[in-house]
Enzyme design. Structure first.
Site, PDB file in Angstrom:
ATOM      1  CG  ASP A 102      -1.971   0.922   1.346  1.00 15.86           C
ATOM      2  OD1 ASP A 102      -2.333   1.510   0.334  1.00 15.86           O
ATOM      3  OD2 ASP A 102      -2.458   1.153   2.467  1.00 15.86           O
ATOM      4  CE  LYS A 130      -5.173  -0.754  -0.902  1.00 19.97           C
ATOM      5  NZ  LYS A 130      -5.885  -0.111   0.194  1.00 19.97           N
TER       6      LYS A 130
HETATM    7  P1  XMP Z   1       1.839  -0.520   3.742  1.00 15.89           P
HETATM    8  O1  XMP Z   1       1.062   0.782   3.777  1.00 15.89           O
HETATM    9  O2  XMP Z   1       2.922  -0.544   4.779  1.00 15.89           O
HETATM   10  O3  XMP Z   1       0.754  -1.554   4.154  1.00 15.89           O
HETATM   11  O4  XMP Z   1       2.321  -0.839   2.357  1.00 15.89           O
HETATM   12  C1  XMP Z   1       0.951  -2.873   4.203  1.00 15.89           C
HETATM   13  C2  XMP Z   1      -0.083  -3.519   5.104  1.00 15.89           C
HETATM   14  O5  XMP Z   1      -1.241  -2.700   5.306  1.00 15.89           O
HETATM   15  C3  XMP Z   1      -2.409  -3.472   5.310  1.00 15.89           C
HETATM   16  N1  XMP Z   1      -3.319  -2.974   4.250  1.00 15.89           N
HETATM   17  C4  XMP Z   1      -4.539  -3.448   4.022  1.00 15.89           C
HETATM   18  N2  XMP Z   1      -5.238  -4.405   4.635  1.00 15.89           N
HETATM   19  N3  XMP Z   1      -7.016  -4.069   3.134  1.00 15.89           N
HETATM   20  C5  XMP Z   1      -6.488  -4.710   4.189  1.00 15.89           C
HETATM   21  O6  XMP Z   1      -7.138  -5.578   4.733  1.00 15.89           O
HETATM   22  C6  XMP Z   1      -6.388  -3.092   2.456  1.00 15.89           C
HETATM   23  O7  XMP Z   1      -6.929  -2.534   1.490  1.00 15.89           O
HETATM   24  C7  XMP Z   1      -5.073  -2.752   2.938  1.00 15.89           C
HETATM   25  N4  XMP Z   1      -4.148  -1.862   2.515  1.00 15.89           N
HETATM   26  C8  XMP Z   1      -3.088  -2.038   3.347  1.00 15.89           C
HETATM   27  C9  XMP Z   1      -1.955  -4.888   5.054  1.00 15.89           C
HETATM   28  O8  XMP Z   1      -1.881  -5.581   6.261  1.00 15.89           O
HETATM   29  C10 XMP Z   1      -0.576  -4.759   4.464  1.00 15.89           C
HETATM   30  O9  XMP Z   1       0.268  -5.865   4.728  1.00 15.89           O
END
Ligand code: XMP
Length: 181
Positions: A102, A130
Site C-alpha cells: 500500500d 495499490k
Molecule cells: P503498507 O502501507 O505498509 O501496508 O504498504 C501494508 C499492510 O497494510 C495493510 N493494508 C490493508 N489491509 N485491506 C487490508 O485488509 C487493504 O486494502 C489494505 N491496505 C493495506 C496490510 O496488512 C498490508 O500488509
C-alpha cells in the site's frame, strides 16, 4: 456476510489463474537456489498457502509478523516486529510474501531489515499492489494485481480481523466501516 460486500474486485477464479503464473515464474527464477519463503502474518497466509503449492522447486517456509495497521484502515507508518524468523538466512535466497503493498512502508522496512542479515538475496512478492498510495519507493519483484485505492478484504485481508476467509477480494459497503466507528 454476503450483505456486507459492495463489489468483488478480483474473483477467486482470477486469483487462482494468476497465482499459478506467479508460482511458475518463481519456480523458474529460483531453480537450483536455496529458497526461503518468508510469509508475513496474518494477511499473506491464504495467498502463501496457494502460492507455495504452485512452486515446483524445493523451498523452506518461515514467518514474520509485523504491526502496521490497527483495527482501522489508516497506517501510522510505524513498523514493529511482533514475530521473527526462526531459521538462519545467511545461506538462503529470501522471498518475502505479502498480502498487499500500500504505502510501501512495511515492505521497505522488511527489505532493509532482512538485507541487513546478509542473506544471498531478498525479493518481494505480493498478491495485491495499490501503486497510487505509495509513500516510499520500493521495488516489488512479483505482483499479482494492481488495484485502485480501495480498502479491500478477503483472500487473507481483513477489516477489524474479519472477512479473511472470503475466497474473492472484495470491497465492503461504506456502512460496514461506519458501524465500527
Ligand atoms: P503498507 O502501507 O505498509 O501496508 O504498504 C501494508 C499492510 O497494510 C495493510 N493494508 C490493508 N489491509 N485491506 C487490508 O485488509 C487493504 O486494502 C489494505 N491496505 C493495506 C496490510 O496488512 C498490508 O500488509
Amino acid at each position: 456476510m454476503q450483505d456486507d460486500i459492495a463489489e468483488v474486485l478480483v474473483s477467486a477464479a482470477e486469483i487462482k489463474k494468476r497465482v499459478k503464473e506467479m508460482g511458475a515464474a518463481i519456480s523458474r527464477d529460483y531453480a537450483g537456489k536455496d529458497l526461503l519463503v518468508v510469509g508475513i502474518l496474518k494477511g499473506a497466509i491464504i495467498f502463501l498457502a496457494d502460492l507455495v503449492r504452485e512452486i515446483t522447486i524445493p523451498l523452506q517456509l518461515d514467518f514474520m509478523a509485523v504491526s502496521s495497521y490497527g483495527a482501522g484502515t489508516t497506517t501510522s507508518g510505524a513498523v514493529r516486529i511482533l514475530k521473527d524468523l526462526e531459521v538462519p538466512v545467511e545461506d538462503k535466497h529470501l522471498l518475502i510474501v505479502e498480502d498487499i503493498v500500500d504505502t510501501g512502508l512495511t515492505l521497505k522496512y522488511l527489505l532493509e531489515n532482512l538485507k541487513a542479515r546478509k542473506p544471498l538475496s531478498v525479493r518481494a512478492c505480493t498478491i495485491l499492489d495499490k501503486p497510487e498510495r505509495r509513500l516510499v519507493d520500493v521495488h516489488v519483484d512479483y505482483s499479482g494485481f494492481s488495484i485502485p485505492d480501495y480498502f479491500v478484504v478477503g483472500y487473507g485481508l481483513d477489516y477489524a480481523q474479519k472477512y479473511r476467509h472470503l475466497p474473492d477480494i472484495c470491497v465492503l459497503k461504506p456502512e460496514v466501516y461506519a458501524r465500527q466507528k
